[in-house]
Design a protein around this motif. Structure first.
Motif, short mmCIF file in Angstrom:
data_model
loop_
_atom_site.label_atom_id
_atom_site.label_comp_id
_atom_site.label_asym_id
_atom_site.label_seq_id
_atom_site.Cartn_x
_atom_site.Cartn_y
_atom_site.Cartn_z
N ALA A 13 33.58 156.04 14.40
CA ALA A 13 32.80 154.84 14.11
C ALA A 13 33.43 154.03 12.99
CB ALA A 13 31.37 155.23 13.76
N GLN A 14 34.00 154.74 12.00
CA GLN A 14 34.64 154.04 10.88
C GLN A 14 35.90 153.33 11.35
OE1 GLN A 14 33.96 155.49 6.95
NE2 GLN A 14 36.15 155.81 6.64
N THR A 16 36.42 152.11 14.35
CA THR A 16 35.96 150.93 15.09
C THR A 16 35.56 149.81 14.13
OG1 THR A 16 35.17 152.30 16.92
CG2 THR A 16 34.25 150.08 16.73
N ARG A 17 34.89 150.18 13.04
CA ARG A 17 34.49 149.17 12.06
C ARG A 17 35.70 148.59 11.35
NH1 ARG A 17 32.19 148.49 6.81
NH2 ARG A 17 30.69 146.78 6.91
N ARG A 20 37.40 145.99 13.41
CA ARG A 20 36.67 144.73 13.42
C ARG A 20 36.86 143.96 12.10
NH1 ARG A 20 32.18 146.77 14.11
NH2 ARG A 20 31.12 146.43 12.12
N ASP A 45 20.02 158.09 9.74
CA ASP A 45 21.44 158.42 9.84
C ASP A 45 21.93 158.99 8.52
OD1 ASP A 45 21.60 157.57 12.42
OD2 ASP A 45 22.36 155.58 11.94
N GLY A 78 31.13 155.80 8.64
CA GLY A 78 30.88 155.54 10.05
C GLY A 78 30.70 154.06 10.29
N ALA A 79 29.60 153.70 10.95
CA ALA A 79 29.31 152.29 11.21
C ALA A 79 28.47 151.66 10.10
CB ALA A 79 28.57 152.16 12.54
N ASP A 115 36.00 144.22 3.45
CA ASP A 115 34.64 144.71 3.67
C ASP A 115 33.75 144.25 2.52
OD1 ASP A 115 32.36 145.98 4.45
OD2 ASP A 115 33.22 147.99 4.56
#
Length: 314
Positions: A13-14, A16-17, A20, A45, A78-79, A115
């Motif tokens: 998930a991290q 993928t982030r 992006r 979570d 993660g996300a 970020d």
């Protein structure tokens, strides 16, 4: 669910982030060994991190850019974004309450520069963005010829130039200690001298700029073949990179184009040797470097947030 599966899920998930946030980031890396921290979010979570601790002996090169005692957090958000970072920082604060770090200590956390959601909790807990890894990428191929700047000669340094290089790198260290993570320690000259001798021996590319035969600047670089499994591969994508270790222009020669000419030569030569990108460490609070490197085509990729001493975390 096993701990291994939880970590794998957070890493995926991290990654993928990260993709992006910034396409130049490599996939999220597995943290090093250390103490595991976890934190629960309001939606149920969980996020995690690994806390590592390092102590550096006086007289070593690392002590010129780090506190002697370093606590470093490696988050697995993660996300999650700002809420996840805030939860981990709160847990970290509780851990530090029991450790009683000394005065020559620091907390460090390195995170993607773009970020912005994660930046807010870091600022709120007292961290300062002292260092950024900045990158400059080019298309592969033969670099174009370039005309040298009038009055400035650039050449490769030899071991006979050690004293001239040392003086310029010490000047850069002293200035960086005012506006960044560097530490000007009493033994800095001796430590730098030994390190520079080693850099010459290993064949680093060190260019000197001269005006009328007087050395006015240095660009200390090297070529790195980065692999996905190497340490540098956690910071930049695999490939041949030029690393710009130190650039320094004598105070009386600043503003006259010496730095631009040094880097024009360095970039040309590094790319001619196969580099398709270059990277360096820059201090965002540095009023000279932050402007210069942006004009050279560099932009932040990772930011290292620091807090000194470690016990000062809010």
């Amino acid at each position: 669910m096993s701990g291994v599966r939880v970590v794998a899920g957070l890493l995926d998930a991290q990654t993928t982030r990260f993709e992006r946030i910034d396409p130049l980031l490599p996939p999220a890396a597995l943290p090093p060994e250390g103490d595991v921290l976890t934190a629960a979010l309001p939606d149920g979570d969980r996020v995690a991190a690994v806390l590592s601790h390092s102590s550096f002996e006086p007289g070593t090169a690392t002590t010129l850019w780090s506190a002697l005692e370093l606590y470093e957090l490696h988050p697995l958000l993660g996300a999650a974004a700002g809420d996840g970072m805030d939860a981990l920082l709160r847990e970290w604060r509780h851990v530090l309450d029991h450790l009683a770090p000394g005065s020559d200590s620091a907390c460090l956390l390195t995170w993607p520069s773009r970020d912005a959601e994660a930046a807010r909790p870091l600022l709120a807990h007292g961290f300062t963005p002292l260092t950024s890894i900045a990158v400059r990428t080019v298309r592969a191929g033969t670099p174009k010829a370039r005309a040298p700047q009038a009055g400035v000669t650039v050449r490769l340094a030899t071991p006979a130039d050690l004293e001239a290089v040392l003086a310029l790198e010490l000047a850069e260290l002293a200035y960086s200690a005012l506006v960044g993570a560097a530490v000007l320690r009493p033994d800095a000259e001796a430590v730098k001298r030994v390190a520079l001798a080693g850099h010459f021996e290993q064949g680093d590319l060190i260019w000197l700029a001269e005006r009328d035969g007087v050395v006015t600047g240095v660009a200390h670089c090297r070529l790195l073949d980065v692999t996905a499994t190497g340490l540098t591969g956690t910071l930049v994508r695999p490939g041949r990179w030029g690393y710009v270790n130190c650039v320094s222009v004598a105070e009386g020669a600043r503003g006259g184009g010496v730095g631009r000419e040094l880097m024009a030569v360095a970039h040309h030569e590094l790319h001619a040797r196969g580099a398709t990108g270059t990277f360096l460490y820059v201090n965002p609070p540095n009023p000279l470097a932050s402007v210069f490197w942006a004009r050279q085509g560099y932009r932040p990729l990772w930011t290292s947030w620091e807090l000194r001493p470690a016990g000062a975390m809010r």
